[in-house]
Design a protein around this motif. Structure first.
Motif, mmCIF file in Angstrom:
data_model
loop_
_atom_site.group_PDB
_atom_site.id
_atom_site.type_symbol
_atom_site.label_atom_id
_atom_site.label_comp_id
_atom_site.label_asym_id
_atom_site.label_seq_id
_atom_site.Cartn_x
_atom_site.Cartn_y
_atom_site.Cartn_z
ATOM 1 N N THR A 35 0.873 -1.175 0.000
ATOM 2 C CA THR A 35 0.000 0.000 0.000
ATOM 3 C C THR A 35 0.909 1.225 0.000
ATOM 4 O O THR A 35 2.133 1.074 0.074
ATOM 5 C CB THR A 35 -0.833 0.019 1.282
ATOM 6 O OG1 THR A 35 0.103 -0.006 2.376
ATOM 7 C CG2 THR A 35 -1.743 -1.201 1.397
ATOM 8 N N THR A 36 0.326 2.411 -0.004
ATOM 9 C CA THR A 36 1.168 3.612 0.028
ATOM 10 C C THR A 36 2.045 3.583 1.279
ATOM 11 O O THR A 36 3.256 3.825 1.221
ATOM 12 C CB THR A 36 0.273 4.870 0.043
ATOM 13 O OG1 THR A 36 -0.719 4.705 -0.955
ATOM 14 C CG2 THR A 36 1.060 6.123 -0.230
ATOM 15 N N THR A 37 1.431 3.263 2.418
ATOM 16 C CA THR A 37 2.184 3.228 3.676
ATOM 17 C C THR A 37 3.207 2.096 3.678
ATOM 18 O O THR A 37 4.376 2.291 4.008
ATOM 19 C CB THR A 37 1.205 3.045 4.858
ATOM 20 O OG1 THR A 37 0.314 4.150 4.864
ATOM 21 C CG2 THR A 37 1.926 2.963 6.188
ATOM 22 N N GLY A 38 2.753 0.895 3.311
ATOM 23 C CA GLY A 38 3.627 -0.282 3.340
ATOM 24 C C GLY A 38 4.839 -0.135 2.435
ATOM 25 O O GLY A 38 5.959 -0.477 2.808
ATOM 26 N N ARG A 39 4.607 0.400 1.249
ATOM 27 C CA ARG A 39 5.724 0.595 0.311
ATOM 28 C C ARG A 39 6.740 1.575 0.887
ATOM 29 O O ARG A 39 7.944 1.392 0.762
ATOM 30 C CB ARG A 39 5.223 1.195 -1.002
ATOM 31 C CG ARG A 39 4.550 0.214 -1.923
ATOM 32 C CD ARG A 39 3.906 0.996 -3.074
ATOM 33 N NE ARG A 39 2.837 0.229 -3.666
ATOM 34 C CZ ARG A 39 2.958 -0.493 -4.774
ATOM 35 N NH1 ARG A 39 4.094 -0.524 -5.393
ATOM 36 N NH2 ARG A 39 1.940 -1.178 -5.232
ATOM 37 N N ASP A 40 6.222 2.625 1.500
ATOM 38 C CA ASP A 40 7.093 3.652 2.063
ATOM 39 C C ASP A 40 7.907 3.085 3.219
ATOM 40 O O ASP A 40 9.131 3.224 3.275
ATOM 41 C CB ASP A 40 6.224 4.826 2.540
ATOM 42 C CG ASP A 40 7.059 5.981 3.024
ATOM 43 O OD1 ASP A 40 7.739 6.595 2.191
ATOM 44 O OD2 ASP A 40 7.046 6.259 4.243
ATOM 45 N N LEU A 41 7.207 2.413 4.134
ATOM 46 C CA LEU A 41 7.881 1.891 5.326
ATOM 47 C C LEU A 41 8.874 0.790 4.953
ATOM 48 O O LEU A 41 10.001 0.767 5.466
ATOM 49 C CB LEU A 41 6.834 1.351 6.311
ATOM 50 C CG LEU A 41 7.396 0.818 7.628
ATOM 51 C CD1 LEU A 41 8.085 1.920 8.414
ATOM 52 C CD2 LEU A 41 6.307 0.185 8.483
ATOM 53 N N ALA A 42 8.468 -0.108 4.062
ATOM 54 C CA ALA A 42 9.351 -1.231 3.705
ATOM 55 C C ALA A 42 10.663 -0.721 3.121
ATOM 56 O O ALA A 42 11.744 -1.182 3.502
ATOM 57 C CB ALA A 42 8.641 -2.152 2.716
ATOM 58 N N GLY A 43 10.575 0.260 2.217
ATOM 59 C CA GLY A 43 11.777 0.807 1.604
ATOM 60 C C GLY A 43 12.686 1.459 2.635
ATOM 61 O O GLY A 43 13.904 1.270 2.628
ATOM 62 N N ALA A 44 12.070 2.199 3.551
ATOM 63 C CA ALA A 44 12.852 2.913 4.564
ATOM 64 C C ALA A 44 13.523 1.915 5.529
ATOM 65 O O ALA A 44 14.709 2.051 5.842
ATOM 66 C CB ALA A 44 11.941 3.862 5.338
ATOM 67 N N VAL A 45 12.768 0.913 5.946
ATOM 68 C CA VAL A 45 13.308 -0.071 6.900
ATOM 69 C C VAL A 45 14.434 -0.878 6.243
ATOM 70 O O VAL A 45 15.496 -1.077 6.828
ATOM 71 C CB VAL A 45 12.176 -1.007 7.416
ATOM 72 C CG1 VAL A 45 12.741 -2.211 8.159
ATOM 73 C CG2 VAL A 45 11.221 -0.224 8.316
ATOM 74 N N ALA A 46 14.195 -1.318 5.005
ATOM 75 C CA ALA A 46 15.214 -2.123 4.310
ATOM 76 C C ALA A 46 16.491 -1.323 4.107
ATOM 77 O O ALA A 46 17.593 -1.841 4.257
ATOM 78 C CB ALA A 46 14.676 -2.609 2.965
ATOM 79 N N LEU A 90 14.949 -6.227 -0.252
ATOM 80 C CA LEU A 90 13.487 -6.102 -0.254
ATOM 81 C C LEU A 90 12.980 -6.437 -1.650
ATOM 82 O O LEU A 90 13.458 -5.879 -2.632
ATOM 83 C CB LEU A 90 13.106 -4.664 0.109
ATOM 84 C CG LEU A 90 11.688 -4.199 -0.215
ATOM 85 C CD1 LEU A 90 10.654 -4.961 0.615
ATOM 86 C CD2 LEU A 90 11.541 -2.699 0.048
ATOM 87 N N THR A 91 12.022 -7.352 -1.734
ATOM 88 C CA THR A 91 11.405 -7.664 -3.022
ATOM 89 C C THR A 91 9.999 -7.078 -3.008
ATOM 90 O O THR A 91 9.173 -7.474 -2.179
ATOM 91 C CB THR A 91 11.352 -9.183 -3.252
ATOM 92 O OG1 THR A 91 12.660 -9.711 -3.048
ATOM 93 C CG2 THR A 91 10.907 -9.500 -4.666
ATOM 94 N N ALA A 92 9.747 -6.135 -3.910
ATOM 95 C CA ALA A 92 8.469 -5.427 -3.888
ATOM 96 C C ALA A 92 7.435 -6.111 -4.772
ATOM 97 O O ALA A 92 7.780 -6.777 -5.754
ATOM 98 C CB ALA A 92 8.686 -3.993 -4.371
ATOM 99 N N ASP A 93 6.166 -5.974 -4.390
ATOM 100 C CA ASP A 93 5.039 -6.440 -5.215
ATOM 101 C C ASP A 93 5.118 -7.920 -5.584
ATOM 102 O O ASP A 93 4.953 -8.285 -6.747
ATOM 103 C CB ASP A 93 4.967 -5.622 -6.514
ATOM 104 C CG ASP A 93 4.489 -4.210 -6.264
ATOM 105 O OD1 ASP A 93 4.130 -3.917 -5.107
ATOM 106 O OD2 ASP A 93 4.473 -3.415 -7.206
ATOM 107 N N CYS A 94 5.343 -8.744 -4.586
ATOM 108 C CA CYS A 94 5.450 -10.182 -4.869
ATOM 109 C C CYS A 94 4.072 -10.751 -5.209
ATOM 110 O O CYS A 94 3.048 -10.322 -4.679
ATOM 111 C CB CYS A 94 5.980 -10.920 -3.641
ATOM 112 S SG CYS A 94 7.627 -10.386 -3.229
#
Ligand code: FAD
Length: 397
Positions: free
Chosen positions: A165-176, A183-187
């Motif tokens: 989601t907008t939040t999840g994509r943002d947080l995942a990138g920042a945390v990784a 990080l593998t996006a949009d699996c």
């Protein structure tokens, strides 16, 4: 989807490693006993490992990685409402955790959200890490990343899943980025290689022409995001309970670089294709804007469905981008998906594979959509769709 060096032909010159634009190659003879696979570390250039004692390094790495255990799901909530994708990921995470024989944990951040915890156990979590603070009321990259990273450093999970989601994509990138991991996006698929104890993260690559299974072999945690509706939500088990770990939160507004001044809700019509049970989608085959509107909206209205579109229809300006279905649009999972004048390009198909029934109408019998659909009608949309609308109207929808 796995790139590899052909061992018999390899001279260990390293040119392929340096030349690979996606840093997916390793030299087989210097990478210890492991097989050569695509590496998912987006933050790092993989260099040929010519350093001393690779075997020793491999043992040390193995030891460090083994300290990471368990599967985590980031539980996204807004105003105390959990995003459905987080529950879908608890279902997917449960399967991964069972295969690995480890715990499934939900990570819940927010302000006064403890009332959600029991629901997370019911959807499969064995444990919930809860971080509550008034400054976590609204999502901010800075605060959520700080707390999430601290939790990871303390409890060391091997896998982290987040909704794309907008939040999840943002947080995942920042945390990784902060943890310097992959990080593998949009699996579109998640599984476990038990032998190597690795997450197999599958997603379309190279414009959707291949499905790549991406591994993160040398870093932990292994991170992945998944779009809403890609994974099916598991049925909750009422009364199922788990363990709650309350995390202390240390945040001060004056130390934060970003301020939330106002939350402005999006105006205009809300399109929620992800939740739609019937979708009537149109493509270039509808010819022009007027026909697109007449046939798609006409059929959608007659059958009680929502309208979707291919990218070709969006690019032609017949409908707004928020209606686009596919790789760069939304992923949908309706009971019935109508594809009118849509050829069935892979980038469209990846967005509709969760549909129960796909009905395609296309004048070209060779159109790829016919290989994917449940029911296919070879014919002219301008003849068939008005007949369908008429029949449905006669029958009262
Ligand atoms: P076409 O491929 O032109 O197909 C039109 C079809 O209509 C044909 O099969 C034709 O036989 C049929 N037709 C013509 N006249 C009639 C008639 N009278 N009656 C019945 N049938 C008729 N596409 C998406 O949809 N969603 C995405 O998210 C997306 N993301 C992309 C991302 C990338 C990186 C790339 C490279 C492409 C992406 N695309 C996406 C584009 C995709 O590759 C296709 O170009 C697009 O899906 C084609 O749209 P279409 O099927 O409407 O058009």
């Amino acid at each position: 989807g796995v790139c590899r060096v052909i061992e018999e032909k390899c001279t260990e010159c390293g040119q392929c490693v340096d030349g690979c634009p996606v840093t997916a190659l390793e030299l087989p003879k210097v990478s210890s006993a492991e097989t050569t696979v695509a590496e998912a570390t987006e933050n790092e250039t993989v260099k040929p490992q010519q350093q001393d004692k690779p075997a020793e390094k491999a043992v040390q790495l193995k030891g460090e990685l083994a300290a990471y255990q368990g599967v985590w799901v980031f539980i996204e909530q807004r105003e105390g409402i959990v995003a459905p994708v987080s529950l879908e990921l608890l279902g997917a995470g449960r399967q991964l955790a069972d295969k690995l024989g480890v715990e499934l944990c939900g990570v819940l951040l927010g302000d006064q959200v403890s009332g959600l915890v029991n629901m997370l156990y019911e959807y499969g979590a064995d444990k919930v890490y809860l971080a509550e603070h008034p400054l976590l009321h609204f999502y901010r990259t800075e605060t959520y990343m700080k707390i999430f990273v601290e939790l990871v450093q303390q409890y060391k999970p091997e896998i982290i899943l987040m909704g794309a989601t907008t939040t999840g994509r943002d947080l995942a990138g920042a945390v990784a980025t902060d943890l310097a991991t992959g990080l593998t996006a949009d699996c579109t698929g998640l599984d476990i290689d038990l032998e190597q104890r690795l997450l197999l993260a599958t997603r379309p690559a190279f414009g959707g022409n291949i499905m790549a299974t991406i591994l993160c072999k040398k870093h932990r945690p292994q991170m992945a995001t998944v779009r809403p509706k890609v994974m099916k939500m598991a049925a909750p088990v009422p009364g199922r309970r788990g363990e709650l770990i309350i995390s202390e939160v240390n945040l001060q507004e004056e130390k934060l670089l970003t301020k939330v001044l106002e939350i402005v809700k999006e105006q205009g019509e809300q399109v929620n294709l992800q939740e739609a049970e019937i979708i009537v989608a149109g493509g270039r085959g509808l010819g022009d804007r007027e026909n697109f509107r007449k046939l798609c909206f006409g059929l959608a209205e007659a059958i009680g469905g929502k309208v979707g579109a291919s990218r070709a229809a969006v690019e032609a300006g017949w409908i707004e981008q928020k209606y686009q279905v596919g790789q760069t649009g939304v992923t949908v999972a309706p009971k019935i998906y109508f594809a009118l004048g849509i050829s069935g390009a892979i980038q469209h198909l990846v967005g509709i594979r969760g549909s129960d029934i796909i009905i395609a109408i296309n004048s070209d019998p060779e159109a790829p959509i016919f290989k994917e659909c449940t029911y296919g009608i070879v014919g002219d949309v301008f003849t068939i769709v008005p007949l369908l609308i008429e029949q449905l109207k006669e029958k009262g929808g």
